[in-house]
Enzyme design. Structure first.
Site, PDB file in Angstrom:
ATOM      1  N   ASP A 227       1.189  -0.909   1.829  1.00 26.18           N
ATOM      2  CA  ASP A 227       2.116   0.025   0.884  1.00 26.18           C
ATOM      3  C   ASP A 227       1.641   1.553   1.551  1.00 26.18           C
ATOM      4  OD1 ASP A 227       3.870   1.347  -0.174  1.00 26.18           O
ATOM      5  OD2 ASP A 227       3.640   0.278  -2.254  1.00 26.18           O
ATOM      6  N   TRP A 228       2.346   2.277   1.338  1.00 30.01           N
ATOM      7  CA  TRP A 228       2.259   3.905   2.061  1.00 30.01           C
ATOM      8  C   TRP A 228       0.908   4.309   1.245  1.00 30.01           C
ATOM      9  CZ3 TRP A 228       5.314   1.029   4.400  1.00 30.01           C
ATOM     10  CH2 TRP A 228       6.128   1.532   5.428  1.00 30.01           C
TER      11      TRP A 228
END
Ligand code: BGC
Length: 741
Positions: A227-228
């Protein structure tokens, strides 16, 4: 003629620097993709463009179809519709020139307060897994890489970047993993890790769940993307099984393709394109409420130089890096990105077919909770008062990386005005309920525009009193990065409903929410529709249901109950957690499994009865069930067992039924099993006066539980309840199983 090189040939030709570039995000030169992996021109490897998200394609500053929220799709219980939905999302992704979609969100809805519940599907593993897998298959059918997320146990936004979900093997296997396993089986090219940890290990570093379970047991051969800003290490993370780090550049560089600050891409479109902090080094300065839900963007380049060094130093075997690259290239190859001729499926954004699909899902996912005295459907000629603070706008979704900007949208008022033959009067009653957006909060923009309208509940009451029917729209506000504080409707909306209901001849309430809300006035109104976040077709869809052009085909994918009755509401160790740990000591008793438990497990939770149970939803038609059988399926069949039942529509109008099959396992000493578990379902349209033979497939999991030595089926009698909801069995059959451990 030269053969197109295979992913393995390409890996053999790449330099170390080129390999590292393929596992690490970078800035999209066009400033459009949410995540970007530059290609290797020398070997004709094109770039890979990844884009958000589950409600539609989100390219900053551009429009696309704003589909209903996934929770509305799940409410249709229609797996064929889910496949079409995935294909539509995939075509939009291709139409926007992107290669991978950061969707579907298949986390189980464990915490009713979770700010992202609208992005997910349901509280039940079979419903979530079945619908999620069909969405994945649809996306991949459009030659787009699907990215089921967030693996795994991302059940809350509070401290999402740091909490550890303490789950244990059984609940993980029975409840939280099935939707990911089925997504992999359906052909997902990528899987996104969650920010949180599981049992003390951060998911981006979780060797057991990434390498052993996902890639080993399930045979996943695509790539695992972070995920970012979700990575915390280089060597350990790569060795654990993470393949691609995103976004790979600090927020200020992701704003546009130039690496310069871009002041333009308004928060409405998530102008930062990166899904996180938009200000340089601002992480420390974020307001507390949002900081608790954000990852630290300073950790964004772990798979760049640090990874190259780790390979040079022997901390990460080059074979592991080769595997990471091969996984990316295989996923690209599967959707035709590596072939010499571009024969990928064509796509388009905002087509008439996608608009119609968005409308259909919004209507079909609408759940009719109650309908006293046939209050609905409305008569064409009824004079209707359309009431509510937000009736002038379509509810497109919640805040965060899933925000999508449509080309067209119909508000409730427009939908009613277009459809009604009688008079339509409009009364807001209250100032507008503001949606909340992660992006506004990140930008420090907490301003709520003071609504010049001010409250006018009396005006709404008058309008309700003068009409044949009052249709009152209420809504919640939810966003990524923050959980809802309460399951009560914001502001004075409960009061608005109560007062209009007291004055109106007939009151219909339309609930536009991310997930369950409390409905304290439900006994005083005639009809209640849960219409979720319906997207751009809001007005058209809700009018078509209210006037009976469409049967409300939706059934609840989440239990509606008083706030204090949910398992996560009774103990802060369960939510939001204590000292960085979230106890899942309710085990497999999530959702209706908790409410059904007939011991005193739920006693501490006050009134533990659901207000409306999982699977519930009325139709305008009336159905009768008969002639049920449950037979072992032939060996060649995908299913283990097949339920067959005749369902008759005995009404004089066409209807949609969702046939649900629940299994009640036998009691086994020392094993605490839910009273019943959903095992299969089938949505079916049945014309007035006709009947259909409906088949529901049950797979092996319908009877199995996860024990100390893995999946097993206990000996004994299993009751198969076939009916309309988890608490409305119409026929029951018994299946005898012998121990097959
Ligand atoms: C979200 C992901 C999303 C990513 C990129 C993250 O904050 O958790 O779901 O895909 O940002 O926008």
């Amino acid at each position: 003629m030269t053969e197109t090189p295979t992913p393995a040939d390409l890996v053999a030709d790449l330099t170390l620097t080129e390999k590292v570039r393929l596992v690490h995000g970078a800035v999209d030169p066009e400033g459009r993709a949410t995540g970007y992996v530059p290609g290797v021109e020398r070997l004709n490897i094109p770039p890979l463009r990844l884009v958000d998200g589950p409600l539609g394609v989100r390219v900053p500053g551009e429009s696309a179809t704003a589909f209903p929220a996934p929770v509305a799709l799940a409410a249709t219980f229609d797996s064929a519709l889910a496949r079409e939905h995935g294909a539509a999302l995939g075509r939009e992704t291709r139409g926007a020139g992107q290669d991978a979609l950061l969707a579907p969100g298949v986390n189980l809805i464990r915490v009713p307060h979770n700010g992202r519940n609208f992005e997910y599907l349901s509280e039940d593993p079979v419903l979530s897994a079945t619908m999620g897998a069909r969405v994945v298959a649809g996306i991949q059918s459009a030659d787009v890489i699907a990215t089921p997320k967030h693996y795994v146990a991302n059940s809350q936004e509070t401290h999402r970047a740091s909490v550890s979900a303490e789950i244990g093997e059984r609940a993980l296997r029975e409840c939280y993993l099935p939707s990911f396993r089925d997504a992999v089986e359906a052909g997902a090219g990528s899987v996104m890790t969650a920010y949180n940890g599981v049992d003390g290990v951060r998911m981006s570093d979780h060797r057991e769940l990434l390498t052993e379970v996902l890639k080993g047991e399930w045979g996943f051969d695509g790539f695992v993307v972070s995920d970012w800003y979700g990575t915390e290490g280089a060597a350990a993370t790569a060795n654990a099984g993470l393949d691609v780090e995103m976004p790979g550049a600090p927020p200020e560089e992701l704003h546009d393709g130039t690496g310069e600050e871009n002041d333009e891409g308004g928060a409405e479109n998530g102008g930062d394109g990166g899904g996180t902090d938009g200000s340089d080094g601002g992480f420390d300065d974020l307001p507390e409420e949002i900081a608790r839900g954000m990852p630290d963007p300073r950790t964004c380049e772990r798979f760049a130089e640090a990874l190259a060094d780790a390979v040079r130093d022997g901390d990460v075997p080059e074979s592991r890096l080769d595997d990471m690259v091969a996984r990316v290239l295989r996923a690209m190859d599967d959707v035709g990105l590596l072939s010499e001729e571009d024969d990928r499926a064509a796509g388009a954004v905002d087509t008439p077919a996608h608009r119609e699909h968005a409308r259909e899902v919004a209507a079909r996912g609408t759940v009719l909770l109650k309908n006293d005295g046939g209050a609905l459907p409305l008569d064409d000629g009824d004079d209707v008062a359309v009431i509510g603070p937000n009736v002038d706008e379509a509810v497109l979704g919640g805040g965060g990386s899933s925000e999508t900007t449509p080309v067209v949208a119909t508000a409730p008022v427009e939908g009613f005005e277009a459809r009604a033959a009688g008079d339509v009067t409009v009364a807001h009653g209250l100032p507008r309920v503001e949606g909340v957006s992660m992006f506004d909060l990140l930008a420090g923009d907490e301003e709520t525009d003071e609504d010049a309208r001010g409250p006018d509940v009396d005006g709404a009451v008058d309008a309700a009193g003068d009409a044949d029917a009052a249709v009152v729209f209420v809504r919640d506000a939810a966003t990524e990065a923050m959980d809802r504080e309460s399951l009560r409707l914001p502001g004075r909306q409960d009061e608005l409903v109560e007062r209009t209901a007291a004055a109106a001849a007939r009151t219909v309430v339309v609930v536009n929410t991310s997930a369950p809300v409390e409905l304290p006035w439900r006994d005083t109104v005639d009809a209640v529709l849960v219409n979720w976040y319906p997207g751009q077709a809001h007005g058209d869809a809700v009018a078509s249901v209210c006037y009976g052009d469409a049967d409300p085909g939706g059934r609840l994918p989440v239990t509606f109950a008083p706030e204090g009755a949910y398992p996560t509401a009774v103990d802060e160790r369960r939510f939001p957690g204590v000292d960085g740990a979230v106890s899942h000591d309710e085990g497999v008793f999530v959702g209706y499994r908790w409410f059904d438990a007939d011991d005193d497990r739920a006693a501490g939770a006050g009134d533990a009865e659901p207000t409306y149970p999982f699977g519930h939803g009325r139709s305008y038609a009336t159905f009768e069930y008969r002639d049920a059988s449950v037979e072992a399926a032939p060996a060649a069949d995908d299913a283990e067992y097949r339920v067959t039942v005749t369902v008759a529509n005995v009404a004089d109008r066409d209807g949609r039924e969702v046939v649900q099959a629940y299994v009640r396992p036998p009691a086994v000493d020392g094993v605490d099993r839910p009273v019943r578990e959903l095992a299969g379902f089938e949505a079916v349209a049945i014309p007035a006066g006709e009947e259909r033979t409906v088949e529901v497939a049950l797979d092996e999991r319908a009877f199995a539980r996860y024990g100390e030595s893995g999946w097993r089926v206990d000996s004994g009698e299993y009751a198969v309840e076939i009916g309309r909801s988890s608490r409305d069995a119409r026929v029951e059959r018994v299946v005898e199983r012998r121990d097959e451990a």
